[in-house]
Design an enzyme around this catalytic site. Structure first.
Site, PDB file in Angstrom:
ATOM      1  N   LYS A  27       0.834  -1.201   0.000  1.00  0.00           N
ATOM      2  CA  LYS A  27       0.000   0.000   0.000  1.00  0.00           C
ATOM      3  C   LYS A  27       0.873   1.257   0.000  1.00  0.00           C
ATOM      4  O   LYS A  27       0.680   2.161  -0.812  1.00  0.00           O
ATOM      5  CB  LYS A  27      -0.919  -0.027   1.221  1.00  0.00           C
ATOM      6  CG  LYS A  27      -1.873   1.150   1.264  1.00  0.00           C
ATOM      7  CD  LYS A  27      -2.820   1.043   2.454  1.00  0.00           C
ATOM      8  CE  LYS A  27      -3.802  -0.091   2.275  1.00  0.00           C
ATOM      9  NZ  LYS A  27      -4.413  -0.545   3.497  1.00  0.00           N
ATOM     10  N   ARG A  98      -3.697   2.992   8.361  1.00  0.00           N
ATOM     11  CA  ARG A  98      -3.972   1.690   7.735  1.00  0.00           C
ATOM     12  C   ARG A  98      -2.717   0.832   7.602  1.00  0.00           C
ATOM     13  O   ARG A  98      -1.602   1.332   7.536  1.00  0.00           O
ATOM     14  CB  ARG A  98      -4.628   1.898   6.371  1.00  0.00           C
ATOM     15  CG  ARG A  98      -5.893   2.748   6.521  1.00  0.00           C
ATOM     16  CD  ARG A  98      -6.783   2.697   5.338  1.00  0.00           C
ATOM     17  NE  ARG A  98      -6.204   3.316   4.170  1.00  0.00           N
ATOM     18  CZ  ARG A  98      -6.635   3.078   2.939  1.00  0.00           C
ATOM     19  NH1 ARG A  98      -7.617   2.221   2.735  1.00  0.00           N
ATOM     20  NH2 ARG A  98      -6.083   3.679   1.917  1.00  0.00           N
ATOM     21  N   GLY A 107      -8.059  -7.423   4.392  1.00  0.00           N
ATOM     22  CA  GLY A 107      -8.943  -7.465   5.553  1.00  0.00           C
ATOM     23  C   GLY A 107      -8.391  -8.161   6.778  1.00  0.00           C
ATOM     24  O   GLY A 107      -9.086  -8.318   7.771  1.00  0.00           O
ATOM     25  N   MET A 109      -5.698  -7.305   8.656  1.00  0.00           N
ATOM     26  CA  MET A 109      -5.177  -6.440   9.718  1.00  0.00           C
ATOM     27  C   MET A 109      -6.129  -5.269   9.933  1.00  0.00           C
ATOM     28  O   MET A 109      -7.171  -5.185   9.315  1.00  0.00           O
ATOM     29  CB  MET A 109      -3.773  -5.979   9.365  1.00  0.00           C
ATOM     30  CG  MET A 109      -2.758  -7.106   9.489  1.00  0.00           C
ATOM     31  SD  MET A 109      -1.143  -6.612   8.970  1.00  0.00           S
ATOM     32  CE  MET A 109      -1.323  -6.478   7.214  1.00  0.00           C
ATOM     33  N   ARG A 371      -3.423  -1.993  -6.018  1.00  0.00           N
ATOM     34  CA  ARG A 371      -2.525  -3.138  -5.851  1.00  0.00           C
ATOM     35  C   ARG A 371      -2.821  -4.126  -6.973  1.00  0.00           C
ATOM     36  O   ARG A 371      -3.908  -4.093  -7.552  1.00  0.00           O
ATOM     37  CB  ARG A 371      -2.720  -3.809  -4.489  1.00  0.00           C
ATOM     38  CG  ARG A 371      -4.143  -4.281  -4.236  1.00  0.00           C
ATOM     39  CD  ARG A 371      -4.294  -4.807  -2.817  1.00  0.00           C
ATOM     40  NE  ARG A 371      -5.692  -5.102  -2.520  1.00  0.00           N
ATOM     41  CZ  ARG A 371      -6.177  -5.222  -1.295  1.00  0.00           C
ATOM     42  NH1 ARG A 371      -5.399  -5.068  -0.255  1.00  0.00           N
ATOM     43  NH2 ARG A 371      -7.443  -5.496  -1.102  1.00  0.00           N
ATOM     44  N   HIS A 489     -15.075  -8.710   1.649  1.00  0.00           N
ATOM     45  CA  HIS A 489     -13.919  -9.499   2.053  1.00  0.00           C
ATOM     46  C   HIS A 489     -14.116 -10.970   1.704  1.00  0.00           C
ATOM     47  O   HIS A 489     -13.193 -11.651   1.263  1.00  0.00           O
ATOM     48  CB  HIS A 489     -13.684  -9.383   3.558  1.00  0.00           C
ATOM     49  CG  HIS A 489     -12.981  -8.121   3.918  1.00  0.00           C
ATOM     50  ND1 HIS A 489     -11.954  -7.619   3.153  1.00  0.00           N
ATOM     51  CD2 HIS A 489     -13.154  -7.257   4.933  1.00  0.00           C
ATOM     52  CE1 HIS A 489     -11.533  -6.500   3.691  1.00  0.00           C
ATOM     53  NE2 HIS A 489     -12.245  -6.247   4.774  1.00  0.00           N
ATOM     54  N   ARG A 651       8.616 -49.999 -11.740  1.00  0.00           N
ATOM     55  CA  ARG A 651       9.477 -50.363 -10.622  1.00  0.00           C
ATOM     56  C   ARG A 651       9.108 -51.747 -10.097  1.00  0.00           C
ATOM     57  O   ARG A 651       7.929 -52.071  -9.941  1.00  0.00           O
ATOM     58  CB  ARG A 651       9.330 -49.335  -9.496  1.00  0.00           C
ATOM     59  CG  ARG A 651      10.256 -49.638  -8.338  1.00  0.00           C
ATOM     60  CD  ARG A 651      10.143 -48.600  -7.250  1.00  0.00           C
ATOM     61  NE  ARG A 651       8.898 -48.729  -6.529  1.00  0.00           N
ATOM     62  CZ  ARG A 651       8.500 -47.862  -5.600  1.00  0.00           C
ATOM     63  NH1 ARG A 651       9.243 -46.790  -5.342  1.00  0.00           N
ATOM     64  NH2 ARG A 651       7.372 -48.044  -4.964  1.00  0.00           N
ATOM     65  N   SER A 797      16.588 -42.667 -10.763  1.00  0.00           N
ATOM     66  CA  SER A 797      15.381 -41.925 -10.398  1.00  0.00           C
ATOM     67  C   SER A 797      15.444 -41.678  -8.898  1.00  0.00           C
ATOM     68  O   SER A 797      15.506 -42.624  -8.108  1.00  0.00           O
ATOM     69  CB  SER A 797      14.131 -42.731 -10.765  1.00  0.00           C
ATOM     70  OG  SER A 797      12.995 -42.020 -10.351  1.00  0.00           O
ATOM     71  N   GLY A 799      14.284 -41.209  -5.437  1.00  0.00           N
ATOM     72  CA  GLY A 799      13.109 -41.448  -4.602  1.00  0.00           C
ATOM     73  C   GLY A 799      13.269 -40.601  -3.353  1.00  0.00           C
ATOM     74  O   GLY A 799      13.795 -41.045  -2.335  1.00  0.00           O
ATOM     75  N   THR A 800      12.827 -39.365  -3.472  1.00  0.00           N
ATOM     76  CA  THR A 800      13.121 -38.413  -2.390  1.00  0.00           C
ATOM     77  C   THR A 800      12.246 -38.618  -1.156  1.00  0.00           C
ATOM     78  O   THR A 800      12.501 -38.006  -0.136  1.00  0.00           O
ATOM     79  CB  THR A 800      13.004 -36.966  -2.899  1.00  0.00           C
ATOM     80  OG1 THR A 800      11.812 -36.876  -3.676  1.00  0.00           O
ATOM     81  CG2 THR A 800      14.201 -36.599  -3.747  1.00  0.00           C
ATOM     82  N   ASP A 802      11.952 -41.677   0.379  1.00  0.00           N
ATOM     83  CA  ASP A 802      12.853 -42.474   1.207  1.00  0.00           C
ATOM     84  C   ASP A 802      14.170 -41.757   1.462  1.00  0.00           C
ATOM     85  O   ASP A 802      14.743 -41.863   2.538  1.00  0.00           O
ATOM     86  CB  ASP A 802      13.111 -43.840   0.547  1.00  0.00           C
ATOM     87  CG  ASP A 802      11.996 -44.822   0.869  1.00  0.00           C
ATOM     88  OD1 ASP A 802      11.647 -44.929   2.063  1.00  0.00           O
ATOM     89  OD2 ASP A 802      11.459 -45.446  -0.055  1.00  0.00           O
ATOM     90  N   CYS A 864      11.165 -38.997  -8.586  1.00  0.00           N
ATOM     91  CA  CYS A 864       9.799 -39.522  -8.556  1.00  0.00           C
ATOM     92  C   CYS A 864       9.195 -39.485  -7.154  1.00  0.00           C
ATOM     93  O   CYS A 864       8.113 -39.982  -6.922  1.00  0.00           O
ATOM     94  CB  CYS A 864       9.743 -40.928  -9.144  1.00  0.00           C
ATOM     95  SG  CYS A 864      10.693 -42.135  -8.196  1.00  0.00           S
ATOM     96  N   TYR A 884      14.241 -35.087 -15.939  1.00  0.00           N
ATOM     97  CA  TYR A 884      12.784 -34.989 -15.782  1.00  0.00           C
ATOM     98  C   TYR A 884      12.375 -35.017 -14.318  1.00  0.00           C
ATOM     99  O   TYR A 884      13.143 -35.414 -13.442  1.00  0.00           O
ATOM    100  CB  TYR A 884      12.069 -36.112 -16.549  1.00  0.00           C
ATOM    101  CG  TYR A 884      12.271 -37.509 -15.991  1.00  0.00           C
ATOM    102  CD1 TYR A 884      11.465 -37.990 -14.951  1.00  0.00           C
ATOM    103  CD2 TYR A 884      13.244 -38.349 -16.513  1.00  0.00           C
ATOM    104  CE1 TYR A 884      11.645 -39.262 -14.444  1.00  0.00           C
ATOM    105  CE2 TYR A 884      13.440 -39.624 -16.009  1.00  0.00           C
ATOM    106  CZ  TYR A 884      12.633 -40.074 -14.973  1.00  0.00           C
ATOM    107  OH  TYR A 884      12.812 -41.322 -14.462  1.00  0.00           O
TER     108      TYR A 884
HETATM  109  C1  PEP Z   1      10.388 -42.556  -2.868  1.00  0.00           C
HETATM  110  O1  PEP Z   1      10.869 -43.168  -1.924  1.00  0.00           O
HETATM  111  O2  PEP Z   1      10.565 -41.330  -3.057  1.00  0.00           O
HETATM  112  C2  PEP Z   1       9.523 -43.248  -3.829  1.00  0.00           C
HETATM  113  C3  PEP Z   1       9.071 -42.612  -4.900  1.00  0.00           C
HETATM  114  O3  PEP Z   1       9.145 -44.500  -3.531  1.00  0.00           O
HETATM  115  P1  PEP Z   1       7.996 -44.871  -2.498  1.00  0.00           P
HETATM  116  O4  PEP Z   1       7.299 -43.603  -2.129  1.00  0.00           O
HETATM  117  O5  PEP Z   1       7.124 -45.825  -3.196  1.00  0.00           O
HETATM  118  O6  PEP Z   1       8.778 -45.472  -1.392  1.00  0.00           O
HETATM  119 MG    MG Z   2      10.838 -45.317  -1.975  1.00  0.00          MG
END
Ligand code: PEP
Ligand code: MG
Length: 906
Positions: A27, A98, A107, A109, A371, A489, A651, A797, A799-800, A802, A864, A884
């Site tokens: 503002k 204000r 709305g 604050m 705004r 609001h 997998r 790949s 596997g975030t 785990d 993944c 990817y």
């Molecule tokens: C992972 O571990 O990120 C994964 C994709 O496998 P899952 O979730 O099946 O263990």
């Molecule tokens: Mg996994």
């Protein structure tokens, strides 16, 4: 030199400008900028967001001391420009105070208007303007606002009535009138008198009469409102950090309540609901700003076309509309022209849709705010693509204007056209925020939260909503209100949340006591189903069928634009043909993870699966696996077909075996019968499969290595399906992935099973299918030894899920026991299972990519885990050079946009 805390503006000059929003809030920065570009703005000054932090560090007294000289100087500047004096009896200057944070928080604050009034000044104002009613109306509003906000008299509990509202109702009752504007000067005087008594009773103090005392109280109250419950909740929902703080803008008051040549309003340069390039908004004659946004009086439309559309929906004839509800374009044509020209000027200047507030004081137009307007996901896309076509922004800006997560709204189901035709329309309201909503009626925010927590879909029905209803609105499918316009609001917040909202449905009668709503003679109770069409404003009885959304029009054009810039491919995690089809329609370029474990759960397959697991020897297992083979092959055929021509990464079986076996007596008896063994034997085997820590136990490739026949069968099914399809003329691209690799030899052993099984199959079928064998990288050791693993694995790949679990040492299944505390104490900023931890887990990914490519330069790398569809994580994946990301089907467009933005930002 001491730092600058106060920035003045007025009369075409300003110490700040638009790009100083971090310091001056949205503002404050825009008030300065509007001055600089010649938009009429009442003079004032902005106290920086840094002072908000100082307020929380040092407390009120110290902050007042720090600000005193600067604020007094800035007030003198306003006095000069307005030719009046703060606190003076004969020629008083009144101000508004204000809030304004870096990101808009509509709305959430507090605001105080008409500050500077007391018993003497009000008489002076009355003499100066010759309008006693106006003067006293302003005064009673001020005492109420100040009491509520600064003196803390607003009830904390929503069910309790505001003490001032109670007095107003009482005085109206005594007088025998219904509306506030039927009160006369004497009544307003009586209100102020009683208000002040209430203040004394409740706070033990007299209402402050000194203008500066009022001002300091108000400034500090605005700082305090940064930490009120609804602001905190809103920040949490929108991901706004608490450290930002709010700025405070103090401005000379201009009055929209000085009779019939005065007005106040809110307007948008384009439609915030659907993005249409049409100026629109609402105004009220002889009113103050909060009357429009609070949703108490239903306001009139600014443009003629808006007014006609509104009347048509409300079933009001053209004559009646012109007589009773004329647009500003018709009622104040000169002012309207000026307003229209200025809104165009502002949009051209900011090159984005503007949300503006204005006041007309005795025929003179003033802007109070501009705004970039909050908008729905659909409007976001349309506006960005329209601005691009109109040459106002370039392609990269268009991409950056769209917020990936907001695309989610465009993927929500819409009403099925056929079902809609047959649905019974109960009434119509304003199409405040588009979308389809079906759910059970609830009337209160806390009920909405409770019911939603029980898994029910709810629609909140209210006379009007206020910012306190935020928590309920957030979990509701939709919101229906009896009062309030398109700029209330409720409507603004609903659009910001992408939540379906029908507002101002005048024909509904809500009774909070009996928890019922009566609509055109039909009474619905709490828990009854109701449906809303936020796009048309229609309200339907019962449930109305919905269908999936599709990518077309501007949405499709935006996705095409993404393809032009993106470097990352976006695949999907899918394990059914249906999911694969959905994802493909959203633009997925293949499957990044096909989890095979879910394929064993239907009634017929589970028996064979259990037989396999419970068998004491290889022969028994092979027999059972032979039964599973045709099922698996059919599953894979369906998926390959849906993804014809695209890579499909399958997998091998991952979860621990005990998840598949029966733990109840009945199930165990059934298995004993089917296998011709005793229940005792089954029980023993089930018990032997139990683990203390299954997440770290007998799963992933540890299964495939202890029972290679499973890997063999799955390979036969995957490649067998591909061969059959190839023979039918399809073009399958299978990839086979080993889960939970930690040691090179684990992978090598699995790879050998896969390659042997493939060779045997190809020989038998007389046909070869090219395929790749790769691995999940989800154990820290795999990341650390990625160069060794890449010597065999053809792709990685990540596997975030785990990898996060094992890097932090947090169990995926048990984090809920401490995560809320960690977030609250800011030990963690976000849930690392949702947002990739770039510093820790991210380092492992970056290292693994580098090490892997050092031995195999063309190593394809993807992700993944759940993070593959989360925008900040996707951008990280781009940065570290993944090929990817793979995410659930409904996140594919989100990931595509985030990926394109990452490329553009680079
Ligand atoms: C992972 O571990 O990120 C994964 C994709 O496998 P899952 O979730 O099946 O263990
Ligand atoms: Mg996994």
């Amino acid at each position: 030199m001491d730092k600058k805390r106060v920035y003045t503006f007025g009369n075409g000059q300003a110490e700040g400008k638009a790009d100083m929003r971090n310091l001056l809030g949205g503002k404050g920065a825009n008030l300065a900028e509007m001055n600089l570009i010649g938009v009429p703005v009442p003079p004032g000054f902005t106290i920086t967001t840094e002072v908000c932090s100082e307020y929380y560090e040092l407390g009120k007294d110290k902050v007042v001391e720090l600000l005193k000289a600067d604020v007094e100087k800035a007030i003198a500047n306003i006095e000069n420009l307005m030719n009046s004096k703060f606190g003076d009896v004969e020629n008083p200057l009144l101000v508004s105070v204000r809030s304004g944070a870096r990101a808009s928080m509509p709305g959430m604050m507090d605001t105080i208007l008409n500050l500077g009034l007391n018993d003497e000044v009000v008489e002076g104002l009355s003499r100066k303007t010759g309008r006693p009613r106006f003067a006293w109306d302003s005064y009673r509003r001020f005492v109420q606002m100040y009491g509520d906000v600064v003196l803390g008299m607003k009830p904390v509990n929503k069910e309790d009535i505001d003490p001032f509202e109670e007095i107003i109702e009482k005085v109206k009752e005594e007088k025998g009138v219904k509306l506030d504007n039927e009160l006369e000067v004497e009544d307003l005087k009586e209100l102020v008198k009683r208000f002040k008594v209430a203040v004394k009773e409740q706070t033990g103090q007299d209402f402050p009469t000194c203008a500066y005392e009022q001002l300091w109280g108000a400034i500090c109250a605005v700082f305090r409102s940064w930490m009120n419950e609804r602001a905190i909740l809103y920040r949490k929902m929108e991901g706004i950090p608490a450290e930002w703080g709010t700025a405070v803008s103090v401005q000379a008051m201009v009055f929209g309540n000085m009779g019939d040549t005065s007005a106040t309003g809110v307007c948008f340069s384009r439609d915030a609901g659907n993005g249409e390039d049409l100026f629109n908004g609402e105004y009220l004659i002889n009113a103050q700003g909060e009357d429009v946004v609070a949703g108490i009086r239903t306001p009139q439309q600014i443009t003629k076309i808006g007014s006609q559309r509104w009347a048509e929906r409300a079933g009001i004839s053209e004559e009646e509309r012109v007589a009773k509800y004329p647009s500003m374009e018709e009622a104040m044509p000169e002012i309207y022209k000026e307003l229209d020209a200025l809104q165009t000027k502002l949009e051209n200047h900011y090159r984005d849709m503007q949300d503006m507030e204005f006041t007309v004081q005795e025929g003179k137009l003033w802007f109070l705010q501009t705004r970039n307007g909050k908008r729905t996901g659909a409007a976001m896309v349309k506006i960005a693509m329209d601005l691009l076509r109109q040459g106002m922004i370039d392609e990269k800006t268009a991409l950056e204007r769209c917020e990936p997560n907001k695309l989610d709204e465009l993927l929500h189901p819409v009403f099925d056209k056929k079902a809609l035709k047959e649905a019974k329309v109960l009434t119509r309201g304003l199409p405040a925020s588009p979308g389809a909503a079906t759910g059970q009626i609830v009337f209160f925010a806390d009920d909405a939260a409770k019911w939603a927590a029980d898994g029910k879909k709810v629609v909140m029905v209210r006379i009007e909503t206020s910012p306190e209803d935020l928590a309920g609105m957030a979990v509701a499918e939709g919101i229906l209100t009896a009062r309030g316009g398109m700029t209330s609001h409720a409507a603004v917040v609903a659009r910001g949340m992408g939540k379906c909202c029908v507002s101002g449905a005048g024909a509904i009668n809500v009774d909070y006591k009996t928890r019922t709503v009566e609509i055109e003679g039909i009474t619905l109770k709490e828990g009854d189903f109701i449906s809303l069409n936020g796009t048309t404003g229609e309200v339907y009885k019962g449930k109305v069928e919905t269908k999936a959304a599709e990518v077309s029009g501007d949405f499709a054009a935006l996705m095409d634009l993404c393809n032009k810039y993106t470097k990352l491919n976006v695949r999907t995690n899918a394990d059914t043909p249906h999911d694969a089809e959905v994802a493909r329609a959203f633009g997925a370029s293949g499957i990044g993870l096909c989890r095979t474990e879910h394929m064993f759960f239907d009634a017929e397959k589970i028996v064979a699966m259990r037989e396999m697991i419970l068998s004491p020897d290889v022969e028994g297992r092979r027999k059972a696996l032979a039964k599973l083979l045709p099922f698996q092959k059919a599953d894979f055929k369906g998926i390959f077909k849906a993804m014809d021509g695209c890579p499909v990464n399958v997998r091998l079986l991952d979860p621990p075996l005990h998840e598949f076996v029966p733990h109840d007596a009945k199930g165990q008896e059934e298995m004993a019968k089917a296998m011709g063994v005793t229940v005792q034997e089954i029980k023993k085997r089930v018990e032997s499969l139990c683990e203390h820590n299954p997440m770290l136990g007998h799963r992933g490739c540890r299964l495939g290595n202890t029972y290679p026949e499973i890997t063999e069968m799955q390979t036969q099914a995957i490649l067998g399906a591909a061969i059959e399809l190839k023979k039918e003329g399809y073009d399958p691209h299978p990839e086979i992935m080993v889960p939970l690799t930690g040691i090179l030899y684990e992978f090598e052993a699995q790879e050998k099973v896969i390659r042997d099984a493939a060779a045997a199959l190809f020989e038998k079928e007389g046909m070869e299918i090219p395929f790749k064998v790769g691995t999940m990288i989800e154990i820290p050791r795999a990341a650390l030894t990625a160069n060794r693993i890449a010597s065999r694995a053809e792709y990685f790949s990540f596997g975030t899920n785990d990898l996060t679990q094992m890097t932090f040492g947090y169990s995926r299944d048990d984090i809920a026991s401490f995560l809320p505390v960690y977030l609250e104490k800011k030990i963690l900023k976000v849930d690392p299972f949702q947002v990739l931890d770039q510093n820790g887990v991210g380092q492992l990914i970056e290292m693994a990519v580098d090490k892997g490519r050092s031995v195999r330069p063309d190593l394809k790398c993807g992700i993944c885990g759940e993070h593959g569809g989360e925008p900040s994580s996707v951008k990280f994946c781009h940065k570290v050079g993944l090929n990817y990301v793979s995410c659930s089907p409904f996140r594919v467009p989100i990931a595509r946009l985030a990926a394109a933005q990452a490329a553009v930002e680079e």
